[in-house]
Enzyme design. Structure first.
Site, PDB file in Angstrom:
ATOM      1  CB  CYS A   1      -0.856   0.054   1.154  1.00 46.14           C
ATOM      2  SG  CYS A   1      -1.903  -1.480   1.308  1.00 46.14           S
ATOM      3  CG  LEU A   2       3.158   2.145  -2.528  1.00 48.80           C
ATOM      4  CD1 LEU A   2       3.845   2.630  -4.134  1.00 48.80           C
ATOM      5  CD2 LEU A   2       4.353   2.480  -1.457  1.00 48.80           C
ATOM      6  CG  ASP A   3       1.395   8.118   1.035  1.00 48.78           C
ATOM      7  OD1 ASP A   3       2.403   7.607   0.528  1.00 48.78           O
ATOM      8  OD2 ASP A   3       1.720   9.232   1.797  1.00 48.78           O
ATOM      9  CE  LYS A   4       2.772  12.821  -0.558  1.00 46.33           C
ATOM     10  NZ  LYS A   4       3.979  12.815  -1.096  1.00 46.33           N
TER      11      LYS A   4
END
Length: 333
Positions: free
Chosen positions: A296-299
């Site tokens: 999971c990457l926020d941005k």
């Protein structure tokens, strides 16, 4: 610090006193394990000690040709030690502060010194493009600061007199004079670097299972070994032959091949990851990576290159999203 101090900065005597008091920005670093410690840890494992004990008995009776089983042990030691030392050397080089020089005001003169030469309450002169090398308080001027390395936010933050500057951030624009408030391992960036460098114990299911197998074998092998030795000694009547036969039987009970194959498979995985410029701190970290199915990457842009691309689009109401994406791309471009 009054206005006169701001113009003069610290005196040579004050700087010398702070250095003596240990209030300099010298990088103490995170004390990782030494190469000797890594080799010893990989050498004196429970599995290896079990084999060394058997090898000792074989040596005592002068049966050197029956020591070939130690090749598996030395292979495990070499693989584990090599990976551990390689990871240690890379971690030791890890540094989030890359600015080689700093501009400070001392004795009323602007000087350029190494980052490690900054002391507590030094007056720093910061301008566009410079990296902040110690947590500081702005005294005069104003500047926009890029704190993406610290906070993950790429938008510059305006700093005025009284605001805090965090080490590791950059001056995006403007110019200011600031007082070094926290240095060395007291800075905010040091806590981040410390967390990255600290070696944590790996909670590996595979490693726990192998240890459990070896422990069970060790508990059973000594009484079984004693019974086998007495039996063989009664049969052959010679100490050397009895020891050789007993050692051969006990070595067959120890899963040496399993340990070697496990180490080899993990080492091959480490090599493949190294080709992709991935550092593996521990061999058994490969197992944890193998269990990951979602990242999971926020941005993008801070930790990544920002080069992600759309693989597929799914519309909840069945409408065509391509025109919307085209409009979005045009607006952002």
């Amino acid at each position: 610090m009054d206005s006169l101090d701001r113009r003069q900065g610290l005196s040579s005597e004050q700087v010398a006193q702070r250095v003596r008091d240990g209030l300099s920005n010298a990088d103490e670093g995170i004390k990782t394990k030494t190469e000797k410690q890594i080799i010893l840890e990989n050498t004196f494992t429970f599995f290896n000690i079990l084999n060394f004990v058997l090898a000792l008995f074989v040596l005592l009776v002068g049966s050197f040709k029956n020591l070939l089983f130690l090749g598996v042990i030395f292979s495990n030691i070499i693989i584990g030690s090599f990976q551990g030392i390689r990871a240690k050397r890379t971690i030791d080089k890890l540094s989030l502060i890359s600015a080689p020089k700093a501009s400070v005001l001392r004795d009323g003169k602007l000087q350029t010194i190494p980052v490690s030469g900054i002391v507590m309450n030094d007056v720093l002169h910061l301008s566009t493009g410079q990296q902040i090398c110690a947590d500081a308080i702005v005294l005069e001027g104003e500047a926009e600061v890029n704190e993406s390395l610290i906070t993950g936010e790429s938008d510059p933050v305006l700093k005025r007199a009284g605001d805090e500057l965090l080490s590791g951030s950059f001056i995006a624009s403007g110019e200011c004079i600031a007082r070094a408030d926290k240095i060395a391992d007291r800075t905010y960036i040091s806590s981040i670097s410390r967390s990255a460098k600290t070696i944590r114990e790996t909670q590996s299911v595979l490693m726990k299972s192998l240890k459990r197998i070896i422990t069970v074998i060790a508990v059973a092998i000594f009484p079984i070994g004693a019974l086998l030795f007495m039996n063989q000694y009664q049969i052959c009547g010679e100490l050397k032959e009895a020891v050789e036969r007993t050692a051969a039987a006990l070595i067959g009970m120890i899963p040496q091949g399993l340990m070697l194959l496990t180490s080899t498979a993990l080492a091959v995985s480490v090599i493949r990851l190294s080709v992709r410029k991935v550092l593996v701190k521990d061999l058994y970290g490969i197992e944890m990576l193998a269990r990951v199915d979602t990242v999971c990457l926020d941005k993008t842009g801070t930790l990544t290159e920002g080069s992600l691309y759309v693989e597929d689009t799914v519309s909840f109401d069945g409408s065509d999203v391509q025109p919307l994406l085209s409009d979005l791309a045009a607006a952002l471009g």
